[in-house]
Scaffold this motif. Structure first.
Motif, PDB file in Angstrom:
ATOM      1  N   LYS A   1       1.015  -1.117  -0.184  1.00 23.40           N
ATOM      2  CA  LYS A   1       0.050   0.021   0.032  1.00 23.40           C
ATOM      3  C   LYS A   1       0.810   1.314  -0.179  1.00 23.40           C
ATOM      4  O   LYS A   1       0.741   2.125  -0.893  1.00 23.40           O
ATOM      5  CB  LYS A   1      -0.848   0.100   1.320  1.00 23.40           C
ATOM      6  CG  LYS A   1      -1.743   1.198   1.151  1.00 23.40           C
ATOM      7  CD  LYS A   1      -2.832   1.274   2.440  1.00 23.40           C
ATOM      8  CE  LYS A   1      -3.657   2.084   2.643  1.00 23.40           C
ATOM      9  NZ  LYS A   1      -3.126   3.503   2.885  1.00 23.40           N
ATOM     10  N   ALA A   2       1.971   1.187   0.722  1.00 21.53           N
ATOM     11  CA  ALA A   2       2.541   2.375   1.018  1.00 21.53           C
ATOM     12  C   ALA A   2       3.528   2.840  -0.232  1.00 21.53           C
ATOM     13  O   ALA A   2       3.734   3.877  -0.612  1.00 21.53           O
ATOM     14  CB  ALA A   2       3.800   2.534   2.134  1.00 21.53           C
ATOM     15  N   CYS A   3       4.138   1.660  -0.724  1.00 19.05           N
ATOM     16  CA  CYS A   3       4.895   1.753  -2.083  1.00 19.05           C
ATOM     17  C   CYS A   3       3.994   2.268  -3.204  1.00 19.05           C
ATOM     18  O   CYS A   3       4.549   3.068  -4.073  1.00 19.05           O
ATOM     19  CB  CYS A   3       5.640   0.427  -2.219  1.00 19.05           C
ATOM     20  SG  CYS A   3       6.932   0.144  -1.108  1.00 19.05           S
ATOM     21  N   GLU A   4       2.740   1.697  -3.330  1.00 17.39           N
ATOM     22  CA  GLU A   4       1.988   2.246  -4.417  1.00 17.39           C
ATOM     23  C   GLU A   4       1.740   3.707  -4.366  1.00 17.39           C
ATOM     24  O   GLU A   4       1.625   4.134  -5.374  1.00 17.39           O
ATOM     25  CB  GLU A   4       0.864   1.239  -4.490  1.00 17.39           C
ATOM     26  CG  GLU A   4       1.005  -0.252  -4.960  1.00 17.39           C
ATOM     27  CD  GLU A   4      -0.076  -1.238  -5.000  1.00 17.39           C
ATOM     28  OE1 GLU A   4      -0.275  -2.304  -5.357  1.00 17.39           O
ATOM     29  OE2 GLU A   4      -1.357  -0.614  -4.199  1.00 17.39           O
ATOM     30  N   GLU A   5       1.318   4.120  -3.094  1.00 10.64           N
ATOM     31  CA  GLU A   5       1.107   5.467  -3.066  1.00 10.64           C
ATOM     32  C   GLU A   5       2.046   6.502  -3.321  1.00 10.64           C
ATOM     33  O   GLU A   5       2.015   7.449  -3.774  1.00 10.64           O
ATOM     34  CB  GLU A   5       0.455   5.630  -1.477  1.00 10.64           C
ATOM     35  CG  GLU A   5      -0.815   4.969  -1.199  1.00 10.64           C
ATOM     36  CD  GLU A   5      -0.973   5.196   0.422  1.00 10.64           C
ATOM     37  OE1 GLU A   5      -0.148   5.871   1.190  1.00 10.64           O
ATOM     38  OE2 GLU A   5      -2.389   5.039   0.633  1.00 10.64           O
ATOM     39  N   HIS A   6       3.395   5.780  -3.166  1.00 13.06           N
ATOM     40  CA  HIS A   6       4.420   6.795  -3.331  1.00 13.06           C
ATOM     41  C   HIS A   6       5.409   6.349  -4.795  1.00 13.06           C
ATOM     42  O   HIS A   6       6.641   6.918  -4.885  1.00 13.06           O
ATOM     43  CB  HIS A   6       5.554   6.655  -2.256  1.00 13.06           C
ATOM     44  CG  HIS A   6       4.788   7.302  -1.089  1.00 13.06           C
ATOM     45  ND1 HIS A   6       3.782   6.502  -0.044  1.00 13.06           N
ATOM     46  CD2 HIS A   6       5.225   8.591  -0.604  1.00 13.06           C
ATOM     47  CE1 HIS A   6       3.591   7.640   0.925  1.00 13.06           C
ATOM     48  NE2 HIS A   6       4.508   8.766   0.693  1.00 13.06           N
ATOM     49  N   GLY A   7       4.751   5.502  -5.394  1.00 18.45           N
ATOM     50  CA  GLY A   7       5.216   5.290  -6.912  1.00 18.45           C
ATOM     51  C   GLY A   7       6.721   4.294  -6.767  1.00 18.45           C
ATOM     52  O   GLY A   7       7.165   4.323  -7.733  1.00 18.45           O
ATOM     53  N   LEU A   8       6.666   3.594  -5.635  1.00 16.27           N
ATOM     54  CA  LEU A   8       7.875   2.597  -5.504  1.00 16.27           C
ATOM     55  C   LEU A   8       7.447   1.302  -6.133  1.00 16.27           C
ATOM     56  O   LEU A   8       7.256   0.203  -5.290  1.00 16.27           O
ATOM     57  CB  LEU A   8       8.154   2.518  -4.015  1.00 16.27           C
ATOM     58  CG  LEU A   8       8.672   3.924  -3.196  1.00 16.27           C
ATOM     59  CD1 LEU A   8       9.064   3.618  -1.768  1.00 16.27           C
ATOM     60  CD2 LEU A   8       9.828   4.637  -4.178  1.00 16.27           C
ATOM     61  N   SER A   9       7.252   1.313  -7.299  1.00 17.08           N
ATOM     62  CA  SER A   9       6.629  -0.053  -8.100  1.00 17.08           C
ATOM     63  C   SER A   9       7.303  -1.042  -7.931  1.00 17.08           C
ATOM     64  O   SER A   9       6.606  -2.298  -7.823  1.00 17.08           O
ATOM     65  CB  SER A   9       6.313   0.387  -9.458  1.00 17.08           C
ATOM     66  OG  SER A   9       7.540   0.649 -10.109  1.00 17.08           O
ATOM     67  N   HIS A  10       8.412  -1.117  -7.856  1.00 14.29           N
ATOM     68  CA  HIS A  10       9.238  -2.427  -7.986  1.00 14.29           C
ATOM     69  C   HIS A  10       9.018  -3.343  -6.600  1.00 14.29           C
ATOM     70  O   HIS A  10       8.542  -4.143  -6.513  1.00 14.29           O
ATOM     71  CB  HIS A  10      10.611  -2.470  -7.903  1.00 14.29           C
ATOM     72  CG  HIS A  10      11.448  -3.740  -8.200  1.00 14.29           C
ATOM     73  ND1 HIS A  10      12.263  -3.964  -7.020  1.00 14.29           N
ATOM     74  CD2 HIS A  10      11.778  -4.395  -9.106  1.00 14.29           C
ATOM     75  CE1 HIS A  10      12.536  -5.267  -7.301  1.00 14.29           C
ATOM     76  NE2 HIS A  10      12.511  -5.565  -8.647  1.00 14.29           N
ATOM     77  N   THR A  11       9.017  -2.301  -5.337  1.00 13.96           N
ATOM     78  CA  THR A  11       8.844  -3.084  -3.926  1.00 13.96           C
ATOM     79  C   THR A  11       7.597  -3.379  -3.843  1.00 13.96           C
ATOM     80  O   THR A  11       7.137  -4.467  -3.177  1.00 13.96           O
ATOM     81  CB  THR A  11       9.409  -2.033  -2.939  1.00 13.96           C
ATOM     82  OG1 THR A  11      10.707  -1.566  -3.225  1.00 13.96           O
ATOM     83  CG2 THR A  11       9.313  -2.648  -1.643  1.00 13.96           C
ATOM     84  N   ALA A  12       6.403  -2.506  -4.506  1.00 14.21           N
ATOM     85  CA  ALA A  12       5.065  -3.145  -4.365  1.00 14.21           C
ATOM     86  C   ALA A  12       4.991  -4.183  -5.099  1.00 14.21           C
ATOM     87  O   ALA A  12       4.044  -4.858  -4.637  1.00 14.21           O
ATOM     88  CB  ALA A  12       4.236  -1.799  -4.971  1.00 14.21           C
TER      89      ALA A  12
END
Length: 268
Positions: free
Chosen positions: A70-81
């Motif tokens: 959730k946090a990574c998707e919200e901040h554009g950290l797509s690989h970790t998401a």
């Protein structure tokens, strides 16, 4: 200003907002490390324990994966998401599984956060960043085509890009010169300022005496000064770059001059 992964136009936020924005990552990283240390101790049956993950720990692990995604998707950290999403789709039954997945997530999250960029704007400069009407609403109304360059001049100053600030201010002045040329009937061709200034001066010689002529003469003379003092220097390569006090001085000078043009009745 936060160069976030949202991929939208950068915007300025306070230090408090930045900390609040990234606080979830601190909390996630702390929990990830705690769970990773626990999995490291118990993986492979270390200390005589079974490698099978306990139900409470499995719940903690799955909740953590959901929060990371959730946090990574919200901040554009797509690989970790994506890693978190795929890890959640695979059932982790042993501490070995958990350890492997958390190592990958930790490395990916660290890598993506290291690529995030943060700009700090000094408090005394923040009011210049991405602001409209820095020269006042009257100038904005009289010279609407200047709005972008005025805004960009302010943003460049806020970000300590002094040369960029002065360049945009010269673009503003050029529109003022074009307005004066149109007022006295001089065609504005994209040529050297001095040529336009000379033609305006020639036209003004035939203009009847009066306050308006005096105003135009003073304004045209000021354009000549500004050309020599600022524009020629800003538009050519030079080894003595502007500093912040000089950029602010030019900003205020151009602001006052454009306000003078508007008060004198010049418009686009």
């Amino acid at each position: 200003m936060l160069g976030s992964g949202l991929r939208s136009r950068p915007r300025m936020v306070s230090l408090l907002e930045m900390l609040q924005n990234y606080l979830p990552f601190y909390q996630i990283a702390r929990r990830l490390q705690e769970l990773l240390e626990h999995a490291t101790l118990l993986k492979g049956g270390n200390y005589g324990s079974t490698s099978k993950i306990s139900e409470p720990r499995a719940k903690d692990y799955n909740n953590l994966l959901a929060e990371i995604q959730k946090a990574c998707e919200e901040h554009g950290l797509s690989h970790t998401a994506g890693l978190a999403r795929r890890a959640a789709q695979r059932e982790a039954t042993t501490y070995d599984d958990v350890h492997y997945n958390l190592i990958s997530l930790n490395d990916s999250l660290t890598s993506e956060l290291e690529r995030e960029a943060i700009f700090r704007i000094a408090p005394e400069q923040k009011s210049y960043y991405e602001q409209d009407d820095l020269f006042g609403p009257a100038v904005a109304a009289a010279f609407p085509s200047c709005s972008r360059d005025i805004r960009n001049a302010g943003s460049c100053y806020a970000l300590e890009q002094e040369d960029g600030c002065v360049h945009h201010l010269m673009m503003v002045l050029e529109r003022g010169l074009r307005a004066l040329a149109a007022k006295v009937g001089v065609p504005y061709l994209r040529t050297h300022w001095q040529e336009i200034i000379n033609k305006i001066d020639h036209e003004l010689k035939t203009m009847p005496r009066g306050a308006l002529k005096d105003f135009y003469l003073a304004v045209n003379a000021q354009f000549g000064f500004l050309k020599d003092a600022y524009r020629n220097h800003s538009e050519h390569a030079h080894d003595d770059p502007y500093d912040m006090p000089k950029a602010l001085s030019i900003f205020n000078h151009v602001k006052a001059f454009m306000q003078e043009l508007e008060k004198g009745g010049l418009t686009e």
